[in-house]
Enzyme design. Sequence first.
Site, mmCIF file in Angstrom:
data_model
loop_
_atom_site.group_PDB
_atom_site.id
_atom_site.type_symbol
_atom_site.label_atom_id
_atom_site.label_comp_id
_atom_site.label_asym_id
_atom_site.label_seq_id
_atom_site.Cartn_x
_atom_site.Cartn_y
_atom_site.Cartn_z
ATOM 1 N N LYS A 105 0.855 -1.193 0.000
ATOM 2 C CA LYS A 105 0.000 0.000 0.000
ATOM 3 C C LYS A 105 0.881 1.229 0.000
ATOM 4 C CE LYS A 105 -4.475 0.970 0.432
ATOM 5 N NZ LYS A 105 -5.553 0.041 0.111
ATOM 6 N N GLY A 245 -20.231 7.459 3.241
ATOM 7 C CA GLY A 245 -19.168 7.692 2.265
ATOM 8 C C GLY A 245 -19.745 7.685 0.861
ATOM 9 N N ASN A 248 -15.901 6.780 -4.781
ATOM 10 C CA ASN A 248 -16.116 5.735 -5.788
ATOM 11 C C ASN A 248 -16.824 4.519 -5.177
ATOM 12 O OD1 ASN A 248 -15.019 3.016 -6.816
ATOM 13 N ND2 ASN A 248 -14.776 4.325 -8.598
ATOM 14 N N GLY A 250 -18.454 4.145 -2.142
ATOM 15 C CA GLY A 250 -19.754 4.437 -1.546
ATOM 16 C C GLY A 250 -20.832 4.604 -2.601
HETATM 17 N N1 GLU Z 1 -7.285 0.281 -3.036
HETATM 18 C C1 GLU Z 1 -8.076 -0.881 -3.259
HETATM 19 C C2 GLU Z 1 -8.118 -1.733 -2.016
HETATM 20 O O1 GLU Z 1 -7.944 -1.267 -0.915
HETATM 21 C C3 GLU Z 1 -7.660 -1.646 -4.510
HETATM 22 C C4 GLU Z 1 -6.248 -2.092 -4.565
HETATM 23 C C5 GLU Z 1 -5.822 -2.587 -5.924
HETATM 24 O O2 GLU Z 1 -6.609 -2.588 -6.851
HETATM 25 O O3 GLU Z 1 -4.653 -2.979 -6.037
HETATM 26 O O4 GLU Z 1 -8.405 -2.905 -2.071
#
Ligand code: GLU
Length: 449
Positions: A105, A245, A248, A250
Amino acid sequence: MHQSNPFESALIQLEKAIKHLNLTSAQIERLRLAEKIISVNFPVTMDDGTIQLFNGFRVQHNSARGPYKGGIRFHPQVDMDEVKALAFWMTIKCAICDIPMGGGKGGVEVDPKKLSENELERLSRAYVRAIATDIGPDIDVPAPDVNTTPQIMRWMTEEYIKIKSKIQNPKSKITEKEKSRLMVTFTGKPFDFGGSLGRNEATGRGGSYVLLALLAKLNEKFQPKADQPLDEKMKNEKLTVAVQGFGNVGFYIAKFLSDAGLRVVALSDSRGAIVVNNLKQDSLNPNLVLSCKKEKGTMSKCYCIGSVCDIKGGKSISNDELLVLPVDILVPAALENQITGENAGKIKAKVVLEMANGPTTPEADELLHKKGIIVVPDVLANSGGVTVSYFEWMQNLKNEHWSEEKVNSQLKKKMEQAFAAVWKEKENLHSSMRTAAYVVAIKRIVEKM
Ligand code: GLU
């Protein structure tokens, strides 16, 4: 109010699952600790010519099952512990939906709402320059998260290709083949720039598949008892939903649940919530609320019921009030730590569908579990986004273009399989769905360690 640290919460969740497993201390340590933590400070030129330094992170939690995978978030509350928790949750999430990727992340501590479009572009590109040596199609594959969009993925991909082509081929121009290989470093790209059909809607769509699978299961389970309120209502398809929320995730979960025949009675954004006047009868039209919000710049007074938005159709309430409305399904789809020890006791929903990452603190989780409220954990409920990211990655690598129908049917299959595995483990362990989800995931992760 005591603010829960998301990484501590993640470790508590892990601890509960570990009790059901026979792991070595080295395996446990590898689950607790990130493999690599990247912390960067990078300069961005602002529109007025000044240079501002921004703080960003990329946490690579675990790669046992494949390249690190996970979004990049732009938010003023981003810090290292938050990103560590989010990366850990990605490892679990990818294993639950059984995709061959690990967890990562990224985040930048910034309020993007205060930036101009040009500043946002420069910040996105500068962040990628700062982490470029640590990402790549088979190393770490970022994607959108809170406040990051397909357009931002495009800027990041372009910047990444620029940097890599300078390193790989300083004299000659990069070939199309090399370029398309480098494009695979990011998912959630715009469709005309290598993105997949259905990616933008995927998190919300996946969440709706998981919820419908749960409701079918509950219906089956409660069939003989006519006094089960959930069951009775399900027959009439009149379950009520409140969504916290309206980003996108929500918006799309509200839209898909509404399309599936559930009644969305309350919605909110970071500034406040709206609720219909008559919870027994009225329901909001998420599409119209979205266009009304765009037009007015605020959601307040966008009481759009059926095909009309009427200023008298509902009332404005706070986000805290939304969480404790007497609805059947509560969907936190904003940020972490929304359902806490303080408000969990007041929650009236029968099911909490966690579309945000980490919306429920461990203390609240216990309280909800004791009250018999079913919590569909984030690592299952919102895993549709990363699943379609994986489809995008695969399509890019194989130079394929799937139809939207194919994407959605494959997503449905993945979500239903993930739900079934978690439900089976939950019945087996007599645990919460969260603990069961962790057990399913950890078994799959340690197998590859
Ligand atoms: N940000 C999204 C999540 O928390 C998607 C992550 C992704 O597509 O790699 O799952």
